[in-house]
Structure formats: structure tokens, C-alpha cells
Write a protein that holds these residues in place. Structure first.
Motif: not given
Lengths: 331, 291, 416
Positions: B191-207
Motif C-alpha cells: 500500500k505504501i508503494g501504491g501511495l508513493v507511486y500515486s504521489l509521483y504520478a500526480g506530481l509529474t502529471g501536474m508539472s
């Protein structure tokens, strides 16, 4: 990935049948240009080239387990070397090919030492950076024609290129078979792939073995690059050094089955097939990428041994085949 | 002298924006040992999504930043289980498998974008586009780039606070340091992995929004940002997040200084030579703190 | 099971074995025209442009009954093959058109790369080939006997706009900064700007070539610091848009922005909006010209109207050049009284006819050079300088090609 080797049938009737098929296929390939149109000769030549390229990548990527993401650089270097030698020094084609292969090998040998110290993802990124670096250098240098590219003297004999490509691809597969499937060299590579530290402990000189594999894997792309240059007569950094070339090699090897002898051939045929069919049917050339991407993901998730893994087993009944497929689709 | 200062500023501004792309990517590797080859494609998809939103709903693309974060975090959350599967289980060599899987994803994304939007080049503008501030008449500060820089710094600070000052952050860092022990201590690693990946995807998409507004949007733009992300993370040391800040600025300055004083031609060569060199000499990053 | 996979292999290989078409010489009463262009791949826009030009030619000719040869009329059929924007596929496409479709002659690709790969094929099979678009001087340097081009190569045309700026505006500019992208076309453009500038007495304060896709900010900052009067850019539209954007952000205000090809595309106009105003550029043809002709389209205006009617958009010089390529073939065929299908002898005669061709069309004069660096290129066509005024491109020179006076110097960004 399971430890898998081809098991040859002990039934001599089947061996005879196998041999017969092999001979038939070789004869087919040899006489092909006589009864198909130039268009299909070209297409087949291209498929042969990719089959050879994918197999070359397989040597370092599949058998040794070091995913090189800059392998296309050796192809491009071979193309430019042959171009330069033929245009500026007027050397004969065959000799240029040989030199291109040797020099590509040397380069791999040379950069192999520092680069192969890296593992896994680091190696992938480093080789990728290397590949892009070569492309930029080719664009900047004047001697390569820079962004304008380079033209080679035109020699328009289609069957010639078909046979050359067939010969070199055949050599690639033969070399892989002899050195990697049959010889102890192959076992050493396998050991490195499966557990490098253990291999080191058992006495395998991992450094030298890896470097040799890398050099070997760069030899054929160098030659293929040279053939390609002479065949298409016009090369430039985008056509012979772009990351796409490496991508294709990786995709084909993976799809077909990395670490296997016939996997890259199957992969090359399938990928080219998909690409051509989509081009003919829809007249457009990008959707096949989606299919390829999907296939890669599917292969990684379900059939990491590639398509060839699906084909390599003996089954005797439909029920067995279902069981087999279920087993193959690891979930 | 003005030119030099302008060059420095140009470099820093670009670096600031790249930090966002680098941070997520680095953390992703640190926690899950996944090299996401599709990082550039996340940026590209973010840019295109913001373009679509502007086209259908109007307004300034900057407004959509939080929405984009949510969309892409959601996407990341959905894709993560597949990546997890690819990376774990009876498979041999998980890092490689993850790498190839994300490679497949990137091909799919790029092919999809090409099929849908073709080779058209799109452009989005915000109220900040084209505006600039003059500092003492000496140097010009393009407003949008400056905004990107502030955004980058802001995100980084938030991220750092999250990682070092919250409980969740501790858990994530623990997982990054030693997965097995963390899971033994009760962390749901998956689940932690999932959270981190989502954070990463969100950040990168936002940029992607800012990058799209600053440069242009086209289906093949992913490769460029993949390059930059790799560069930043290699210099920083894979998995070492604070290093990303320094590395991003190094990247920006390198591009800027080479571009102005040596010649624009050598921009990219310099980049790759440095990257390749760093990997050979100090694979754990300049500060030797990588994983 | 082992057998199964071998059978699968055989099947796959057989699937490539579709035999070629028959050998008989067909009788037909229409011309088969092969077209190789970028119908997919990154140059698909250019490919579409050439396709429109070629299509309009074929349609118009056919609507008049066909090409008139010795009293009878013969229609034309276009057979398309996609070069996928790569040289290798252009060669395959050409090969297919020639050997399987047995075309009489070929209308060529959009870009120089595919053209360079296609030309040796047309040489080998001795098929006449005219490209309505490719502009790289490299093609003509190779002296292909069977390849011609209706658009003068870029090194001949870039000087038009420099001429206008160097001689026909005041106050006279003295310095110029040049930024080009490192790709074949753009680099040639930048070099052509440089040569023209030096020839006309302008000082080139900076000449910079950068890789595609890099951030142009540092380069433009450097050029800005030297304060040149003119800023010339060699690029394709993507970079053109970015360079203009960056110039605005950096508050770079040269007295004129000079582009070549990128500025005439609709994407440029759309993306920059008001910011494209005052930008100078080049073209070898605009719809406002006044050419008169006896072949196919009587005036430029007639072509313009026909084009807008069919495609709902304005033509630019590549489309015109493509249609002109068709016209060149048409006239040459008429001259040698050749009827389809073309025999080898007739194809040779076609080449000679093309070399002797000197006609006036809606596009301008078509006369292919027969010697020198621009071998088989329509080098005589006069380029014209353009400028964006009021959101449209207008002709500003040189000399009597001017319709509207150029607006010079360009007002600074914050004063617009």
C-alpha cells in the motif's frame, strides 16, 4: 524466469522430421528471391535484419541479463563507419563491413569495463545515455555530415542485400547457438544472469566474461549497420541512431523470448508483422505502438519467457494444453 | 556581466521546474526500486490533459493544477498493482522487470497520444505567458518560468515536510531504507508503494501543465523529460530525494552556461557526457548518497 | 508439440510470400501516376500538403477530360504510397509503385530525406520523378538524371527577405544574429541567411546552431546581449513558435524577426495569435501573385479559388509546387506525344522534354536547370519576401514584387 533449456527429442523419427523441416526452411530462404516480388524481398530483408539485431541484443540482454538500452548506437556506428570508409577511402564493401563490426566490438569492449560494473537499472540508464551521446556526437561532427546525413554510392541489387542480410543473420544465430547454447561460455553467462555473486564465488571471471559478451553482442549490429547504410544509400542521425532502434531490439527480443535462441526471430517476425499489417489495413503508422506496448506489459506480467515459451513444450491432449497455458500464465 | 547573470537566472529557473519531475521519480526508485521509464509520458499526458481541459472548459490552465494532480494520482493508484505484480512474485530480477514493464507503458502512452493527436503541436497559454519582470533593467525574469520555479520550490518544500515531519513520511522513508524490516514491523509495503507511486504520478502529471505552457505540447515530448529526469536522479543519487534539488539546479545551469558560452550545439552532448560520466565514476550520485 | 512451433514458423513465413503481380504489358488508356509522400509519421503534415497539391492537379486535369495528346485525351490516376516519413520506407514505396503497380512516372515526397532515398530507385528503374516539395540542395548536387524539383532549393530562396531588409528599409540595419536548428532543412536555411547577409554587407554577430528540442533560452539570451538589428531563424514550425515565445519572454526586441518556412503555416498563426505580427518570411509563391498561363489554371487567382473550394483553406507554396509538378509532366507528355502506358523509350524522351521545358504556369515559370549545382531544380523561380501584417502575410519585396511596404522597425513587445 525459469531455468530453461531446449530439450531435444530422443525419438529419432521426430529428429528426422525436425531436420527435414530445418533443411526445407533453409532452402526456402535461399531460393525466396526467385519467386517473390522486389517489394517482398525488401520486406523480408528488413525482417532478417531485425531478427539479427534482436538476437545480438539478446546476447547481452537475454543471456547475460544486462539490459542494454543503447545498443542501437553500435548499429549507427557501423552504418557511419561503413559510409565513411566507402565514401572517403573507397574501400570495398565487404571489407568495410568487417571493419565496422570489429570496431563496434572494440568500442563495446572499451566501454564495457566501466559500464558493466553497474547493475540492473543503472546499467540500463548508463547505456541509454551512451546511446544518446553517440547520436548527438554524430549530429555535431562535420565528418559525418552532421544533421544532413551521409549519402553512399548506390548499388541497387536487391537480391544481393537479401543474401548478405541472410548470411549475417544466419551467422548471428549460428554464433549464438555455438557459443551460447552449446559452449561453456553460455553457461557462464547464464550463471552471471541468475546470480552474479555466486558465479564469482564459483570461479567465473564475471568481469571478463561480461565484457566479452558485450563485445560479441556489438559485433553484429556494427555489420548490420553497414549493410543498412549501403542498402538504403542515405543515412542520418535520426535514421540510424535514434533510440527507436534499440527500443525495437528490446521489444522484439522480449516478445519473442529473451534468453532463448529462436525467441528474437519470432519476436522480429511478430512485431514487423503487426506493424506492416496495421500499415496496410489502416494506412497509418502509430497505433501499432499501442499494441506493442500492451504486448510488452502482457509479456512481463504473464509470460516472461516470451512467446517462444508458449511453444516449447510437449503436450498430448487438449486438457494438457489448457493446464499448460494456465501454468504459463503466471498470476 | 548582465549576460552572465541572465544565464545564471535562466539556468536556475529551468532547474526549479525540473525538480518536480525529479523528486517523484527519485522517491519512486527509493521506495519501490522501480525505474519508471514512462516518467516523460506522465508529463506529456499531463500537458495534453490540461490542453483538453482548457479547450473544453476554458479558463487559465493553472487553475487545473490540483485537478490534474488528483487525476494522475488516481491513474497511478490504478496502475500500481500491475507494476507491483511485474516487480514481485516468482519473477526473476524484479528491477529489470519493472523497468521493461514501464517501458511498455511508455510505448503505449506515446503510441496512444500519437494516434489520437497525431504530430500536431499544441500550445497553451496562461495569464503569465509572455509577461516578464525586469530586475533593475539588467536582467529579465520571464514570469511563467519564475512561476514554475516557485512551484518547484514550493512542491519540494511541501514534500520535504511530508517526508521528514509527518508520520506517514517516516513510514515511507523506513520502507525505502529497508523493506523487509518495515514490513516486519507492520507496514503494508504494497500500500505504501501504491501511495508513493500515486504521489509521483500526480506530481509529474501536474508539472505537465507548466511545462506545456512554457514549451509546446506534442506526443513525442516525453523523451526529453525522461532524459532530464534520468539526469537529475543520476546526479542526485537514485533514491536520495534532497539531492534532487541540487542536481536539478546543476542541470539547469549546465544547459544555460553551455548554451550561452560554448555553443547551443553542445547542449545535449554535454548533458549526456556528464550523465554517462557520473554513472561511471560515482554511480551513487555526486553526493554518494544514492541507493 | 515441437512440430507445432515449426509449423507456426512456416505459416508466418508463408504469410510473407504473397507473389507479385503478373508480367504482361497491360493496355490502358489512362496514365498511372505514382505518388510517394509522407502519409504517416512525423512529416505527415507536409505529406498532406503535397497530397492536396497533387490531388488538385489530377482532379482538374481529369475534369477537362484528361491530358490532351495528339487530339485524344487521357485521364490520370494517382496511386499513393506512404513513405512513413523515413528514407527506408520511401525506397520500399517507390519500389512497390514501380514494380508492382507499373506506374508511368512518379510525383515525389515532401521531405528531402525520403527524396534522397527514392531518387536512386527511380534512377535504377529509369522512371521520371518530380518532387513538388523537397528543398534540400543536397538532392541536386547528386545530379540524378531522372529526378526534378519544382521548388528552388532553400539556399537560393532565403536571400529574398534578407535583400529586402538590407536594401529596402530604413534605417538600414547593419547587424544580424542567426539561430538555426540542427536538422537538414533548417540548417541550410540558417546557412543561406548567413551567406546572403554577408553578401549584402550585414555583419553576422552570432551564428548558432542548436539541437532540436533543446531549450532555446540560453542561445536567444546570448544573441540578445549582442543587440543585433535583425534576428533570423532557421527552423520548422514547432521551434519557430517556441523561439518567438522565448523572445517575447526575454523582451528581445530586434528591429525585425526573420523566419523562412515556419511562419507561413497555420499552426504558427494559431499558436502565436497577435505575436506573429511583424514577422518576416520567405516564400516562392503566394496566392496573390499575378501569373498568367495557358495550361490548366489560367491565372494564379483561378488556382487559389479552385483550391479554396476543394479544401476550404488557403494554399501555400508547397501545394502550388506540387500541382506545378503535375503540370510539368502534363506539358512534357504533350510535347513528346506519349500515350499510356509509357514505354522505356518514351520515358527517356520524357526526360529530354522535361529538360527542355520552359513554361509559364499559375505557379510561375518552370524551367529546370540542366547544369551546375541546381541540376534539375527549378532554380529560376523568384522568391518573395513576406511579412505578417494584420494577421495576414503580405508581399513586401524585393523590388517590384512588393505589394505593401514593410513595417520596419518592429515595435518592442510591450509597446504593441
Amino acid at each position: 524466469m525459469e531455468f530453461q533449456r531446449e530439450t531435444y527429442s530422443s525419438n529419432h523419427k521426430t529428429s528426422f522430421f525436425n531436420l527435414g523441416i530445418l533443411i526445407f526452411m533453409i532452402a526456402l530462404l535461399l531460393f525466396l528471391p526467385l519467386f517473390i516480388s522486389p517489394l517482398w524481398i525488401r520486406i523480408t530483408t528488413e525482417v532478417l535484419m531485425w531478427a539479427g539485431l534482436a538476437q545480438s541484443w539478446n546476447i547481452i540482454g537475454g543471456y547475460t541479463g544486462y539490459l542494454c538500452f543503447g545498443h542501437g548506437a553500435f548499429f549507427g556506428i557501423g552504418a557511419y563507419l561503413t559510409g565513411l570508409l566507402m565514401v572517403h577511402l573507397n574501400w570495398p564493401f565487404g571489407f568495410c563491413l568487417f571493419i565496422s563490426g570489429i570496431l563496434a566490438s572494440f568500442l563495446a569492449f572499451f566501454i564495457g569495463y566501466p559500464t558493466l560494473r553497474l547493475r540492473g537499472a543503472y546499467f540500463a540508464i548508463a547505456t541509454w545515455a551512451f546511446g544518446e551521446m553517440i547520436r548527438q556526437i554524430a549530429t555535431i561532427l562535420d565528418i559525418t555530415g552532421g544533421a544532413f546525413g551521409m549519402q553512399l554510392p548506390a548499388y541497387l541489387n536487391l537480391p544481393f542485400f537479401y543474401y548478405i542480410m541472410l548470411l549475417v543473420t544466419g551467422m548471428t544465430y549460428l554464433t549464438t547457438h555455438l557459443l551460447l547454447e552449446r559452449a561453456r561460455f553460455g553457461y557462464r553467462l547464464l550463471a552471471i544472469r541468475e546470480h552474479e555473486e555466486a558465479a564469482e564465488m564459483v570461479g567465473v571471471d564475471t568481469t571478463m566474461t561480461k565484457i566479452k559478451a558485450f563485445a560479441l553482442s556489438a559485433f553484429f549490429p556494427g555489420i548490420f549497420g553497414g549493410i543498412y547504410a549501403y542498402w538504403v544509400t542515405y543515412i542520418h542521425p535520426d535514421s540510424v541512431l535514434k533510440a527507436d532502434i534499440t527500443d525495437f531490439m528490446v521489444v522484439m527480443a522480449f516478445l519473442g523470448g529473451i534468453g532463448s535462441l529462436w525467441g528474437p526471430l519470432l519476436g522480429a517476425i511478430v512485431v514487423q508483422f503487426i506493424q506492416r499489417i496495421l500499415w496496410i489495413v489502416w494506412g497509418e503508422g502509430t497505433f501499432y505502438l499501442v499494441i506493442i506496448g500492451l504486448s510488452i506489459c502482457a509479456v512481463v506480467l504473464f509470460i516472461p519467457n516470451g512467446l517462444i515459451g508458449l511453444l516449447e513444450v510437449r503436450i498430448h491432449s487438449p486438457k494438457e494444453s489448457i493446464n499448460f497455458l494456465m501454468k504459463k500464465f503466471k498470476w | 556581466m548582465e549576460l552572465f547573470i541572465q544565464t545564471l537566472i535562466d539556468g536556475l529557473l529551468i532547474g526549479g521546474l525540473i525538480i518536480v519531475v525529479g523528486i517523484g521519480f527519485s522517491l519512486c526508485f527509493g521506495v519501490m526500486h522501480i525505474v519508471d521509464f514512462a516518467v516523460g509520458e506522465w508529463v506529456m499526458l499531463g500537458a495534453y490533459t490540461s490542453y483538453l481541459m482548457v479547450r473544453y472548459f476554458g479558463h487559465d490552465p493553472m487553475i487545473y493544477l490540483p485537478i490534474l494532480f488528483l487525476i494522475f494520482a488516481g491513474l497511478g493508484w490504478l496502475i500500481y498493482p500491475l507494476i507491483y505484480r511485474a516487480v514481485s512474485g516468482k519473477r526473476h530480477n524484479p528491477v529489470i522487470m519493472g523497468l521493461v514493464f514501464t517501458f511498455g507503458l511508455s510505448i503505449m502512452a506515446k503510441g496512444g497520444a500519437l494516434s489520437v493527436w497525431g504530430y500536431h503541436i499544441q500550445s497553451i497559454t496562461t495569464w503569465l505567458s509572455g509577461k516578464s519582470l525586469s530586475l533593475g533593467g539588467l536582467v529579465t525574469l520571464p514570469a511563467l518560468r519564475f512561476a514554475g520555479f516557485i512551484f518547484g520550490i514550493g512542491v519540494t518544500l511541501l514534500f520535504m515536510i511530508f517526508l521528514y515531519k509527518t508520520k506517514f513520511g517516516v513510514i515511507i522513508r523506513a520502507t525505502a531504507q529497508d523493506r523487509e524490516t518495515a514490513s516486519l514491523l507492520g507496514t503494508d509495503v504494497k500500500k505504501i508503494g501504491g501511495l508513493v507511486y500515486s504521489l509521483y504520478a500526480g506530481l509529474t502529471g501536474m508539472s505537465g501543465v507548466l511545462i506545456g505552457a512554457l514549451f509546446s505540447i506534442h506526443a513525442a515530448m516525453g523523451a526529453k523529460y525522461c532524459t532530464l529526469a534520468f539526469f537529475v536522479v543520476v546526479l542526485a543519487g537514485m533514491g536520495y530525494v534532497p539531492g534532487v534539488i541540487i542536481a536539478a539546479f546543476v542541470l539547469g545551469l549546465l544547459q544555460s552556461l553551455v548554451g550561452v558560452y560554448i555553443g547551443g550545439r553542445y547542449n545535449l552532448v554535454a548533458l549526456f557526457i556528464v550523465m554517462y560520466g557520473v554513472l561511471l565514476i560515482t554511480p551513487k550520485g555526486l553526493l554518494r548518497r544514492g541507493i | 508439440m515441437k512440430k507445432y512451433y515449426k509449423i507456426v514458423f512456416l505459416f508466418l513465413i508463408f504469410s510473407f510470400l504473397i507473389p507479385g503481380s503478373g508480367f504482361s504489358q497491360e493496355k490502358r488508356d489512362y496514365f498511372k501516376v505514382g505518388v510517394v509522400t509522407s502519409l504517416s509519421g512525423e512529416l505527415v503534415f507536409g505529406g498532406t500538403v503535397t497530397k492536396r497539391g497533387y490531388d488538385l492537379w489530377a482532379e482538374t486535369v481529369n475534369s477537362m477530360g484528361g491530358i490532351e495528346i495528339g487530339g485524344k485525351k487521357y485521364k490520370v490516376t494517382l496511386i499513393y504510397a506512404d513513405d512513413q516519413s523515413t528514407p527506408a520506407t520511401a525506397a520500399v514505396a517507390g519500389e512497390r509503385l514501380i514494380t508492382q503497380e507499373k506506374v508511368d512516372f512518379i510525383l515525389g515526397p515532401y521531405a528531402s530525406g525520403p527524396t534522397l532515398a527514392l531518387a536512386p530507385i527511380t534512377e535504377k528503374y529509369k522512371i521520371p520523378h518530380i518532387t513538388g516539395s523537397a528543398e534540400s540542395p543536397l538532392i541536386w548536387l547528386r545530379k540524378f538524371k531522372y529526378t526534378f524539383g519544382t521548388i528552388p532549393s532553400v539556399n537560393l530562396t532565403a536571400q529574398a527577405v534578407i535583400t529586402v531588409l538590407a536594401k529596402e528599409v530604413s534605417p538600414k540595419p547593419t547587424t544580424i544574429g542567426i539561430l538555426g536548428i540542427d536538422d537538414p532543412f533548417s540548417k541550410f536555411t540558417a546557412e543561406a541567411f548567413k551567406t546572403a547577409s554577408e553578401r549584402l554587407g550585414l555583419k553576422v554577430v552570432k551564428y548558432e546552431i542548436v539541437p532540436e528540442g533543446s531549450d532555446y533560452t540560453p542561445s536567444i539570451s546570448a544573441i540578445k546581449a549582442l543587440n543585433p538589428d535583425l534576428f533570423a531563424m532557421g527552423n520548422h514550425e514547432k521551434a519557430a513558435i517556441e523561439m518567438m515565445k522565448i523572445s517575447k519572454e526575454l523582451k528581445f526586441n530586434p528591429k525585425a524577426f526573420v523566419q523562412h518556412y515556419g511562419m507561413t503555416t497555420p499552426d504558427f498563426r494559431k499558436s502565436l495569435g497577435k505575436d506573429c505580427e511583424y514577422v518576416f518570411g520567405n516564400a516562392v509563391w503566394t496566392p496573390n501573385m499575378n501569373h498568367q498561363s495557358t495550361i490548366l489554371f489560367k491565372t494564379t487567382k483561378e488556382y487559389h479559388e479552385a483550391f479554396v473550394k476543394k479544401f476550404n483553406t488557403d494554399p501555400d507554396y508547397t501545394e502550388a509546387g506540387s500541382t506545378a509538378a503535375g503540370i510539368a509532366f502534363q506539358e512534357a507528355l504533350r510535347m513528346i506525344k506519349a500515350t499510356p502506358p509509357l514505354t522505356e523509350a518514351q520515358k527517356e524522351a520524357l526526360i529530354s522534354a522535361l529538360e527542355k521545358l520552359d513554361i509559364m504556369t499559375f505557379y510561375g515559370r518552370i524551367k529546370f536547370e540542366t547544369t551546375g549545382e541546381s541540376y534539375h531544380c527549378n532554380a529560376g523561380l523568384q522568391p518573395v519576401a513576406l511579412q505578417y501584417q494584420g494577421g495576414k502575410t503580405v508581399e513586401v519585396g524585393p523590388g517590384n514584387l512588393r505589394r505593401v511596404a514593410p513595417k520596419y522597425p518592429t515595435p518592442p513587445w510591450d509597446k504593441r
